[in-house]
Design a protein around this motif. Structure first.
Motif, PDB file in Angstrom:
ATOM      1  N   TYR A  51       0.278  -1.323  -0.128  1.00 54.89           N
ATOM      2  CA  TYR A  51      -0.525   0.304   0.020  1.00 54.89           C
ATOM      3  C   TYR A  51       0.518   1.171  -0.375  1.00 54.89           C
ATOM      4  CZ  TYR A  51      -3.117   4.067   1.552  1.00 54.89           C
ATOM      5  OH  TYR A  51      -3.928   4.439   1.620  1.00 54.89           O
ATOM      6  N   TRP A  52       0.325   2.053  -0.327  1.00 57.37           N
ATOM      7  CA  TRP A  52       1.717   3.580  -0.674  1.00 57.37           C
ATOM      8  C   TRP A  52       0.366   4.551  -0.406  1.00 57.37           C
ATOM      9  CZ3 TRP A  52       6.305   5.781  -1.264  1.00 57.37           C
ATOM     10  CH2 TRP A  52       6.169   6.961  -2.016  1.00 57.37           C
ATOM     11  N   GLN A  53       1.172   5.276  -0.026  1.00 58.22           N
ATOM     12  CA  GLN A  53       0.275   6.740   0.064  1.00 58.22           C
ATOM     13  C   GLN A  53       0.989   8.053   0.669  1.00 58.22           C
ATOM     14  OE1 GLN A  53      -3.710   7.276   1.248  1.00 58.22           O
ATOM     15  NE2 GLN A  53      -2.465   9.068   0.827  1.00 58.22           N
ATOM     16  N   THR A  54       0.492   8.771  -0.863  1.00 62.41           N
ATOM     17  CA  THR A  54       1.584  10.259  -0.731  1.00 62.41           C
ATOM     18  C   THR A  54       1.414  10.888   0.222  1.00 62.41           C
ATOM     19  OG1 THR A  54       1.194   9.175  -3.649  1.00 62.41           O
ATOM     20  CG2 THR A  54       1.603  11.466  -2.991  1.00 62.41           C
ATOM     21  N   THR A  55       2.609  11.827   0.351  1.00 61.66           N
ATOM     22  CA  THR A  55       2.201  13.046   1.428  1.00 61.66           C
ATOM     23  C   THR A  55       2.110  14.211   0.531  1.00 61.66           C
ATOM     24  OG1 THR A  55       4.486  12.253   2.281  1.00 61.66           O
ATOM     25  CG2 THR A  55       2.388  10.917   3.130  1.00 61.66           C
ATOM     26  N   ALA A  56       3.072  14.142  -0.046  1.00 67.56           N
ATOM     27  CA  ALA A  56       3.984  15.438  -0.552  1.00 67.56           C
ATOM     28  C   ALA A  56       4.185  14.795  -2.256  1.00 67.56           C
ATOM     29  CB  ALA A  56       5.069  16.173   0.203  1.00 67.56           C
ATOM     30  N   VAL A  57       5.275  15.813  -3.136  1.00 70.38           N
ATOM     31  CA  VAL A  57       5.472  15.132  -4.386  1.00 70.38           C
ATOM     32  C   VAL A  57       6.699  15.994  -4.648  1.00 70.38           C
ATOM     33  CG1 VAL A  57       3.435  14.626  -5.508  1.00 70.38           C
ATOM     34  CG2 VAL A  57       4.096  16.887  -5.870  1.00 70.38           C
ATOM     35  N   ARG A 286       7.030  -4.842   5.811  1.00 75.39           N
ATOM     36  CA  ARG A 286       7.938  -3.969   5.336  1.00 75.39           C
ATOM     37  C   ARG A 286       7.394  -3.156   5.421  1.00 75.39           C
ATOM     38  NH1 ARG A 286      11.587  -3.748  -0.022  1.00 75.39           N
ATOM     39  NH2 ARG A 286      11.040  -1.167  -0.441  1.00 75.39           N
ATOM     40  N   VAL A 287       7.712  -1.752   5.837  1.00 75.02           N
ATOM     41  CA  VAL A 287       7.478  -0.732   5.762  1.00 75.02           C
ATOM     42  C   VAL A 287       8.409   0.083   6.088  1.00 75.02           C
ATOM     43  CG1 VAL A 287       7.556  -0.222   8.452  1.00 75.02           C
ATOM     44  CG2 VAL A 287       5.526   1.308   7.028  1.00 75.02           C
ATOM     45  N   GLY A 288       7.891   1.412   4.434  1.00 78.04           N
ATOM     46  CA  GLY A 288       9.402   2.367   4.069  1.00 78.04           C
ATOM     47  C   GLY A 288       8.481   3.782   3.780  1.00 78.04           C
ATOM     48  N   MET A 289       9.716   4.638   3.410  1.00 75.83           N
ATOM     49  CA  MET A 289       9.119   5.711   3.037  1.00 75.83           C
ATOM     50  C   MET A 289      10.631   6.352   1.805  1.00 75.83           C
ATOM     51  SD  MET A 289       8.814   8.731   5.420  1.00 75.83           S
ATOM     52  CE  MET A 289       9.993   9.593   6.350  1.00 75.83           C
ATOM     53  N   SER A 295      10.922  14.609  -9.291  1.00 72.64           N
ATOM     54  CA  SER A 295       9.617  14.131 -10.566  1.00 72.64           C
ATOM     55  C   SER A 295       9.069  12.391  -9.644  1.00 72.64           C
ATOM     56  CB  SER A 295      10.288  14.028 -11.709  1.00 72.64           C
ATOM     57  OG  SER A 295       9.482  13.892 -12.804  1.00 72.64           O
ATOM     58  N   THR A 296       8.780  13.024  -8.598  1.00 78.84           N
ATOM     59  CA  THR A 296       8.500  11.756  -8.116  1.00 78.84           C
ATOM     60  C   THR A 296       7.673  11.913  -7.000  1.00 78.84           C
ATOM     61  OG1 THR A 296       8.651   9.672  -7.269  1.00 78.84           O
ATOM     62  CG2 THR A 296       9.911  10.810  -6.415  1.00 78.84           C
ATOM     63  N   ASP A 297       7.297  11.062  -6.318  1.00 85.24           N
ATOM     64  CA  ASP A 297       6.066  11.725  -4.586  1.00 85.24           C
ATOM     65  C   ASP A 297       6.646  10.484  -3.782  1.00 85.24           C
ATOM     66  OD1 ASP A 297       3.935  11.909  -6.780  1.00 85.24           O
ATOM     67  OD2 ASP A 297       2.851  10.039  -5.431  1.00 85.24           O
ATOM     68  N   LYS A 298       6.668  11.827  -2.737  1.00 86.32           N
ATOM     69  CA  LYS A 298       7.064  11.099  -1.492  1.00 86.32           C
ATOM     70  C   LYS A 298       5.742  11.178  -0.333  1.00 86.32           C
ATOM     71  CE  LYS A 298       8.446  13.511   2.800  1.00 86.32           C
ATOM     72  NZ  LYS A 298       9.407  14.751   4.410  1.00 86.32           N
ATOM     73  N   GLY A 299       6.272   9.617   0.181  1.00 82.79           N
ATOM     74  CA  GLY A 299       5.034   9.037   0.982  1.00 82.79           C
ATOM     75  C   GLY A 299       5.356   8.727   1.110  1.00 82.79           C
ATOM     76  N   ILE A 300       4.629   7.129   2.443  1.00 79.33           N
ATOM     77  CA  ILE A 300       5.186   5.823   2.795  1.00 79.33           C
ATOM     78  C   ILE A 300       4.047   4.639   2.264  1.00 79.33           C
ATOM     79  CG2 ILE A 300       4.493   4.770   5.302  1.00 79.33           C
ATOM     80  CD1 ILE A 300       3.510   7.233   6.296  1.00 79.33           C
ATOM     81  N   GLU A 301       5.094   3.588   2.410  1.00 81.32           N
ATOM     82  CA  GLU A 301       4.818   2.146   1.402  1.00 81.32           C
ATOM     83  C   GLU A 301       4.924   1.097   2.771  1.00 81.32           C
ATOM     84  OE1 GLU A 301       6.513   0.967  -1.668  1.00 81.32           O
ATOM     85  OE2 GLU A 301       7.679  -0.189  -0.711  1.00 81.32           O
TER      86      GLU A 301
END
Length: 390
Positions: A51-57, A286-289, A295-301
């Motif tokens: 699961y990926w959630q974008t928090t910023a770009v 696993r969990v990562g950020m 040219s991508t997203d910042k977020g949590i995976e």
């Protein structure tokens, strides 16, 4: 030590090298570095979800840009693959990736803005890989493999010129083919812990810039648990056709995300993970950020997986199976106090030379032969040899 409780044969093994593959027993199932093979005749069925959630770009310069109020993006990737060991050298893997994308985007200007929600789901791509596992010298802590990876998406995206009104939809991802050449390595620090490193040359889909991809990890295993600390990343080779004029690049309906249709994308994703092994299967997560990028997203995976595997043909089983095929047999005469060396009753007169590898079996006189250790000829006399246990 128990060596003298039994009569032990020392069998001369004529090979100078041991293969890099580890057995798919508990430890192999718990964590198998990419530099190792799955095992001859062994296979693994893997199912996982991330699961990926974008928090910023991140924009093309690497500057972080906050999402507009009401904007969001998330995706769920579900992966199902099958891995098989044709031999101790060659592994094959094939799989399919399912994806669900969800995004909210603010459209319009001033007081005429509105928020629209988009979703898309389906088979994202099919992929396969072929991996060659290199041999390594006896007692070597380093192991290597070389892998060819190919992926084909199941869709084709529509492009638009800058300023055009985009349809009320969201794409699944970058369309086209992807090809990666990987070199994997693993350093075995001790019996159960590893340092792993992989580097590859990647040509992404959607005619994106070629890039260098890498994976680094430190792994600790203990009985039924494994802990992993690592980082995945992408370094762009800056070959995008629109590097100098990013505003002219055709756009796609990618929602509130910069993950797709990027320009010279880069990112660094540190993570922590853990596995738990059972009899013939394991579960893990696993969990990562993404901590930095362009040219991508910042977020949590965050992801979880389950895998089921068979053991396949093991080197120890093959050695026991060809027990009667050894050319020279001998017996233990003496064991050093610390159990590091043994003396056998075979030497130069029976073609035993320094550096040859030996397999050590325990026998019960009724045909039962159990492989208990291996060693290398350390010193050789006319009718004796000192074997260093490895």
């Amino acid at each position: 030590m128990v060596y003298f409780k039994y009569f032990i044969f020392i069998i001369l093994f004529a090979s100078q090298f041991a293969h890099a593959t580890v057995g798919k027993g508990k430890q192999g199932l718990l964590y198998l570095p990419e530099a190792y093979g799955v095992g001859e005749g062994a296979y693994e069925i893997f199912a996982g979800t991330k699961y990926w959630q974008t928090t910023a770009v991140y924009d093309t310069t690497g500057a972080e840009v906050a999402l507009e109020s009401g904007d969001s993006f998330s995706k769920i990737d579900s992966d199902l693959n099958f891995r098989y060991g044709f031999s101790s050298h060659i592994d094959f893997k094939a799989g399919v990736l399912f994806r669900y994308n969800s995004s909210s985007a603010t459209v319009g200007e001033g007081n005429a803005t509105t928020t629209k929600d988009f979703t898309n789901q389906g088979v994202e791509s099919f992929y396969g890989s072929l991996k060659y596992n290199f041999d390594s010298a006896p007692n070597s802590k380093m192991h290597y493999s070389f892998e060819f990876f190919y992926r084909q998406t199941s869709y084709t995206n529509q492009t638009f010129t800058a300023g055009q009104t985009l349809p009320d939809e969201i794409i699944l991802g970058d369309d086209g083919t992807e090809f990666t050449v990987w070199m994997h390595s693993a350093y075995k620090r001790n019996r159960s812990d590893y340092l792993t490193a992989s580097v590859g040359y990647n040509t992404p889909p959607n005619a994106l810039s070629p890039e260098v991809v890498y994976k680094l990890a430190s792994v600790w295993t203990h009985t039924k648990w494994a802990l992993m600390l690592g980082v995945d990343g992408v370094y762009s080779l800056k070959g995008d056709d629109f590097t100098a004029n990013p505003e002219d690049k055709p756009v796609m309906a990618s929602g509130s995300s910069n993950l797709f249709n990027s320009i010279n994308r880069e990112y660094v994703l540190p993570y922590i993970g853990a596995n738990r092994v059972f009899k013939s299967w394991r579960i893990g997560g696993r969990v990562g950020m993404i901590a930095a990028g362009a040219s991508t997203d910042k977020g949590i995976e965050a992801g979880v997986h389950i895998a089921w595997s068979t053991q396949g043909a093991q080197e120890e089983d093959r050695k026991v199976g060809r027990f009667k095929e050894y050319l020279v047999e001998g017996t233990v005469l003496k064991l050093s106090p610390r159990g590091k060396f043994i003396k056998i009753d075979q030497g130069l007169s029976n073609d035993v030379t320094k550096g040859l590898r030996f397999d050590i079996y325990k026998t019960d006189f009724f045909g039962g032969n159990v492989l208990v250790a291996a060693g290398i000829a350390y010193e050789v006399g006319s009718d004796w040899a000192i074997i260093r246990l490895v």
